[in-house]
Design an enzyme around this catalytic site. Structure first.
Site: not given
Length: 389
Positions: A204-206
């Site tokens: 995933g990412n932030y």
């Protein structure tokens, strides 16, 4: 348009009745919130008869025992108008005080707010009142200044509420400006997509989703029919906007292409994963004592922006985002050329951007100079993007 009108305790309340009538004659649906002090000048029965809705003036009445009326009414309007706005009520709005039905309801309202002050000239010029008005302006609340005229005290000075016809003209211009995307269907993506590794882990990412959701809200405030397609987010979904959850890049692609066919605009603010696992494990990958590494085979995900551009017709607009950690404008320009978008919003995410309430972006437009915006709230950035449309 749905308009909530707040009457507070000033003699100018009698003129506010004409404002309510004028809004209804213009075809708007109006509901009333009153302070107890306002009812010393006009009765709630008068306003209820005009609007055909009960007036909210008490959080604790018998009629409100089985419901949360102030929250329901706070979520109902497209805009809120305070007329007349006393110095006391302006102070409550500026400080976030919620000690009666009116102040509680307007504090819970996220719709655009408009204030028509009316008071004695000494109260108007008091530094405390001017400070409070400045705070309201900073919060994006629009204020119509009072007029010079005969006050209730019998002398001429500044503080008199503008005539109802002037208020209605002012409001009609604002409503016209706030309805410029009426009839347009806009698709907005938000948050980050996630790609599973096994049943309990993912790539995933932030991304928090704050920017995309702010854009969706800004478009809705301009009258657009908005569909929000969101991935993994850390903020709540706004009420009143159609939303579709798309967990993976593949899910988001399907939703975007399905919705985009019959839409006018696509704004791709989501942080879409660039890679996914070639093979997703059907069980949790366990640690092994004899191995210190885990190797994953990753393959590219679909480029949703490019896929949408391929089916785009000449009347549709696509706005993409470029989140970069280096060579911002160079990489964003490459994206503008290769993805088929009409605009690219470039932002440097090497610093504290993800999850933050502020951002600094540059908008790239084909065949034009980049438009560099100063650092501002994501809400303001969203409003600037919507202005392009």
């Amino acid at each position: 348009m749905k308009i909530s009108v707040y009457l507070t305790g000033g003699i100018a309340c009698y003129k506010a009745i004409e404002v309510v009538r004028g809004l209804e004659k213009a075809g708007h649906e109006v509901r009333i919130v009153m302070t107890k002090n306002a009812e010393h000048f006009v009765t709630s029965h008068t306003l209820a008869a005009l609007t055909k809705y009960p007036v909210l003036d008490d959080l604790w009445s018998k009629e409100n025992e089985d419901k949360i009326s102030h929250v329901e009414l706070a979520q109902w309007p497209d805009l809120a108008l305070v007329v007349p706005a006393t110095a006391n009520f302006i102070a409550k709005m500026a400080c976030g005080i919620a000690d009666d039905a009116a102040s509680t309801t307007i504090l819970a309202t996220s719709a655009p707010k408009f204030v028509i002050p009316a008071m004695n000239d000494q109260m108007w010029t008091n530094p405390a009142t001017q400070r409070n008005l400045d705070l309201l302006k900073q919060d994006g609340i629009q204020i119509m200044k009072p007029k010079v005229g005969v006050l209730a005290e019998g002398y001429v000075a500044k503080g008199r509420m503008p005539e109802p016809s002037e208020i209605l003209t002012w409001m009609s211009e604002i409503i016209k400006d706030n309805d410029c995307l009426a009839g347009k269907k806009i698709i907005v993506t938000a948050g980050g997509t996630i790609e599973p590794i096994d049943p309990v882990r993912y790539i995933g990412n932030y991304s928090s989703g704050k920017m995309g959701i702010a854009i969706a809200e800004a478009a809705k405030k301009q009258g657009a029919d908005v569909t929000l397609i969101y991935g993994n987010i850390s903020v709540s979904i706004p009420k009143g906007i159609k939303s579709i959850h798309a967990e993976t890049t593949e899910d988001m692609e399907k939703a975007v292409l399905h919705e985009f066919v019959n839409s006018d605009v696509l704004i791709m603010a989501a942080a879409v994963a660039d890679w996914r696992c070639e093979r997703v494990q059907d069980h949790k990958i366990k640690k092994q004592n004899n191995k210190n590494e885990l190797n994953l085979s990753l393959i590219k995900t679909t480029d949703i922006l490019k896929a949408a551009s391929k089916i785009k017709n000449k009347n549709q607009i696509i706005i993409g985002f470029a989140a970069e950690t280096n060579d911002l404008l160079e990489n964003a320009n490459k994206k503008l050329e290769s993805k088929g978008a009409d605009y690219i919003v470039a932002n440097d995410v090497s610093k504290d951007v993800f999850g933050n309430d502020n951002d600094q972006v540059t908008i790239l437009i084909k065949h034009k100079k980049p438009e560099i915006l100063p650092q501002m709230s994501k809400k303001k950035v969203a409003e600037e993007i919507i202005k392009l449309l």
